[in-house]
Design an enzyme around this catalytic site. Structure first.
Site, mmCIF file in Angstrom:
data_model
loop_
_atom_site.group_PDB
_atom_site.id
_atom_site.type_symbol
_atom_site.label_atom_id
_atom_site.label_comp_id
_atom_site.label_asym_id
_atom_site.label_seq_id
_atom_site.Cartn_x
_atom_site.Cartn_y
_atom_site.Cartn_z
ATOM 1 N N PHE A 22 -8.275 1.927 7.198
ATOM 2 C CA PHE A 22 -8.264 0.428 6.999
ATOM 3 C C PHE A 22 -7.010 -0.137 7.935
ATOM 4 O O PHE A 22 -5.863 -0.104 7.605
ATOM 5 C CB PHE A 22 -8.124 0.026 5.778
ATOM 6 C CG PHE A 22 -8.367 -1.487 5.210
ATOM 7 C CD1 PHE A 22 -9.548 -2.183 5.795
ATOM 8 C CD2 PHE A 22 -7.194 -2.462 4.647
ATOM 9 C CE1 PHE A 22 -9.568 -3.629 5.646
ATOM 10 C CE2 PHE A 22 -7.361 -3.823 4.461
ATOM 11 C CZ PHE A 22 -8.577 -4.430 5.219
ATOM 12 N N ALA B 30 2.173 -9.131 11.733
ATOM 13 C CA ALA B 30 1.505 -9.460 10.797
ATOM 14 C C ALA B 30 1.363 -8.690 9.780
ATOM 15 O O ALA B 30 0.514 -7.324 9.532
ATOM 16 C CB ALA B 30 -0.251 -9.680 11.284
ATOM 17 N N ILE C 89 -1.020 2.690 9.818
ATOM 18 C CA ILE C 89 -2.345 2.674 9.053
ATOM 19 C C ILE C 89 -2.565 4.246 8.825
ATOM 20 O O ILE C 89 -2.168 5.161 9.476
ATOM 21 C CB ILE C 89 -3.326 2.558 10.278
ATOM 22 C CG1 ILE C 89 -2.965 1.158 11.041
ATOM 23 C CG2 ILE C 89 -4.802 2.706 9.826
ATOM 24 C CD1 ILE C 89 -2.919 -0.087 10.027
ATOM 25 N N ARG D 271 20.915 23.055 -17.393
ATOM 26 C CA ARG D 271 22.175 22.783 -16.779
ATOM 27 C C ARG D 271 23.208 22.620 -17.940
ATOM 28 O O ARG D 271 22.808 21.631 -18.803
ATOM 29 C CB ARG D 271 22.421 21.282 -15.930
ATOM 30 C CG ARG D 271 23.550 21.068 -15.390
ATOM 31 C CD ARG D 271 24.139 22.080 -14.365
ATOM 32 N NE ARG D 271 25.098 21.323 -13.694
ATOM 33 C CZ ARG D 271 25.951 22.037 -12.976
ATOM 34 N NH1 ARG D 271 25.930 23.332 -12.823
ATOM 35 N NH2 ARG D 271 27.120 21.354 -12.486
ATOM 36 N N GLY E 35 24.979 16.180 -8.359
ATOM 37 C CA GLY E 35 25.146 16.577 -6.689
ATOM 38 C C GLY E 35 24.040 17.379 -6.100
ATOM 39 O O GLY E 35 23.614 17.343 -5.175
ATOM 40 N N GLU F 79 0.771 -1.830 0.385
ATOM 41 C CA GLU F 79 -0.055 -2.698 -0.367
ATOM 42 C C GLU F 79 0.250 -3.854 -1.137
ATOM 43 O O GLU F 79 0.053 -4.394 -1.997
ATOM 44 C CB GLU F 79 -0.586 -1.764 -1.550
ATOM 45 C CG GLU F 79 -1.474 -0.406 -1.101
ATOM 46 C CD GLU F 79 -3.116 -0.794 -0.933
ATOM 47 O OE1 GLU F 79 -3.575 -1.943 -1.444
ATOM 48 O OE2 GLU F 79 -3.603 -0.188 -0.625
ATOM 49 N N THR G 188 4.337 -5.925 -0.682
ATOM 50 C CA THR G 188 5.782 -5.783 -1.122
ATOM 51 C C THR G 188 5.976 -6.261 -2.503
ATOM 52 O O THR G 188 4.803 -6.985 -3.086
ATOM 53 C CB THR G 188 6.774 -6.378 -0.430
ATOM 54 O OG1 THR G 188 6.672 -7.959 -0.424
ATOM 55 C CG2 THR G 188 6.619 -5.952 1.146
ATOM 56 N N SER G 189 6.912 -5.735 -3.215
ATOM 57 C CA SER G 189 7.274 -6.385 -4.532
ATOM 58 C C SER G 189 7.357 -7.942 -4.555
ATOM 59 O O SER G 189 6.957 -8.610 -5.531
ATOM 60 C CB SER G 189 8.484 -5.741 -5.185
ATOM 61 O OG SER G 189 8.295 -4.286 -5.399
ATOM 62 N N GLU G 190 7.853 -8.551 -3.490
ATOM 63 C CA GLU G 190 8.172 -9.946 -3.334
ATOM 64 C C GLU G 190 6.554 -10.679 -3.182
ATOM 65 O O GLU G 190 6.498 -11.656 -3.895
ATOM 66 C CB GLU G 190 8.792 -10.175 -2.097
ATOM 67 C CG GLU G 190 10.165 -9.905 -2.201
ATOM 68 C CD GLU G 190 10.465 -8.569 -2.110
ATOM 69 O OE1 GLU G 190 11.580 -8.032 -2.371
ATOM 70 O OE2 GLU G 190 9.644 -7.502 -1.418
#
Length: 379
Positions: A123, A130, A157, A266, A338, A361, A363-365
């Site tokens: 797609f 843009a 893409i 660990r 580490g 897909e 942004t968070s904004e």
């Protein structure tokens, strides 16, 4: 309110989980290092019917559901986020436009093969100028009797080099935002595809740049109604956010899995890490957020299957799940100390992969903008 998966959904989840553990996971780290695109595995997934999960049998689907599809994406993403991204992009962004807006002839020519895994689908929306403003596309399609001449560039893409076709958006009027969608077959004259990006994460996912120089296609390759492309891709992105949310849950779960295993082995100060309250709290927070994210994704998927409004829930699920993936991966690195910063452990890959999920897909904004607009519309 029933929280249980159906027998079919459980079977699909378990089948995909077994496949992911046996075929996907073992060489995920190696593919991350080499950037090799696992075309053989992608073909296998098509033959097994994974791509057809959200589509009816009438068009080569498995007769499943969005819930089943979300479960499948989560399991693949849990083993390898790069492959999960290719899976999600192929189905949600490449195949869904043909299913939702294509003619019977277009579906027979393109969709059936894509669902079988004969080729992938892509797609083409994002451009150099843009991105979040997807309606600001510069790609132009000039009509000449019964053909269109398309020129422009698309970036970032997924799957384009292995795609049998690419659905691209383009303006049809220079002075207005009249956008249409077009089916561009692979190999057509004037189409050039490169995959030369050097990426932070998702390294074995195929990320491409598309150049179209006077690509000429017949009018029959217009997807849906002319000038309705803007509304089409908004619908496509709503559904795609469910799959990216599911992929995010997979990455978050993988981060939790790795952290649990490491903390049990660990030792520091004579005790394994999981005996320290500071680590226990981190694990508890991770487990809580993974479960909440999974429930949000499944709710959005269920609403879509019920043919009920789901755009707000999809945005919420994608937003929360992607940020959960990033938080979980970061905590996983912290728990590993580490060692988590070293390439020898997979959590550093999880952290690199997770970052894209907060960007792709929408942004968070952008997700927060979508949610806010829905809240305003409810008043």
């Amino acid at each position: 309110m029933n929280w249980d998966l159906t027998a079919d959904e459980q079977m699909i989840r378990d089948t995909v989980r077994d496949f992911a553990q046996e075929r996907v996971g073992p060489k995920a780290q190696e593919r991350d290092e080499t950037g090799e695109f696992p075309w053989d595995i992608m073909q296998e997934m098509g033959k097994l019917g994974f791509y057809g999960l959200p589509f009816p049998e009438e068009w080569g689907g498995s007769g499943g559901s969005t819930v089943s599809y979300a479960l499948a994406v989560e399991e693949i993403g849990r083993a390898d986020a790069s492959l999960g991204l290719g899976f999600a992009a192929h189905v949600s962004l490449g195949c869904s436009p043909l299913y939702l807006f294509g003619t019977a002839q277009q579906k027979e020519q393109y969709l059936l093969g894509a669902l079988r895994g004969d080729f992938l689908a892509a797609f083409g929306l994002t451009e150099p100028e843009a991105g979040s403003d997807a309606g600001g596309t510069k790609t132009f399609a000039e009509k000449d009797q019964d053909v269109y001449h398309i020129s422009g560039t698309k970036i970032f893409i997924t799957n384009a080099k292995h795609a049998g076709y690419i659905v691209v958006t383009a303006r049809t009027e220079r002075s207005q935002r009249h956008i249409s969608s077009f089916i561009i077959p692979q190999g057509i004259e004037g189409l050039q595809i490169t995959a030369n990006y050097k990426k932070m994460g998702m390294r074995s996912s195929e990320t491409c740049e598309i150049f179209m120089d006077n690509v000429t296609i017949p009018q029959e390759n217009v997807l849906g109604e002319p000038s309705k492309g803007f509304h089409q891709f908004l619908d496509i992105l709503d559904g795609g956010r469910i799959s990216i949310g599911a992929l995010s849950v997979g990455v978050a779960q993988a981060s939790l899995d790795a952290s649990l295993n490491y903390s049990r082995q660990r030792k520091q100060f004579g005790k394994t890490l999981n005996q320290f309250q500071a680590i226990q709290f981190k694990l508890a927070d991770m487990a809580m957020e993974v479960e909440l994210a999974r429930l949000m994704v499944l709710k959005a998927a269920w609403l879509k299957d019920q043919h009920r409004p789901f755009a707000q829930e999809a945005a919420m699920a994608k937003l929360f799940a992607s940020e959960t993936a990033m938080r979980s991966a970061s905590q996983a690195v912290q728990i590993h100390g580490g060692a988590g910063y070293m390439h020898d452990f997979p959590v550093e890959r999880f952290m690199r992969d997770a970052k894209l999920l907060e960007i792709g897909e929408g942004t968070s904004e952008i997700q927060r903008m979508v949610i806010a607009r829905h809240l305003e519309a409810q008043d």
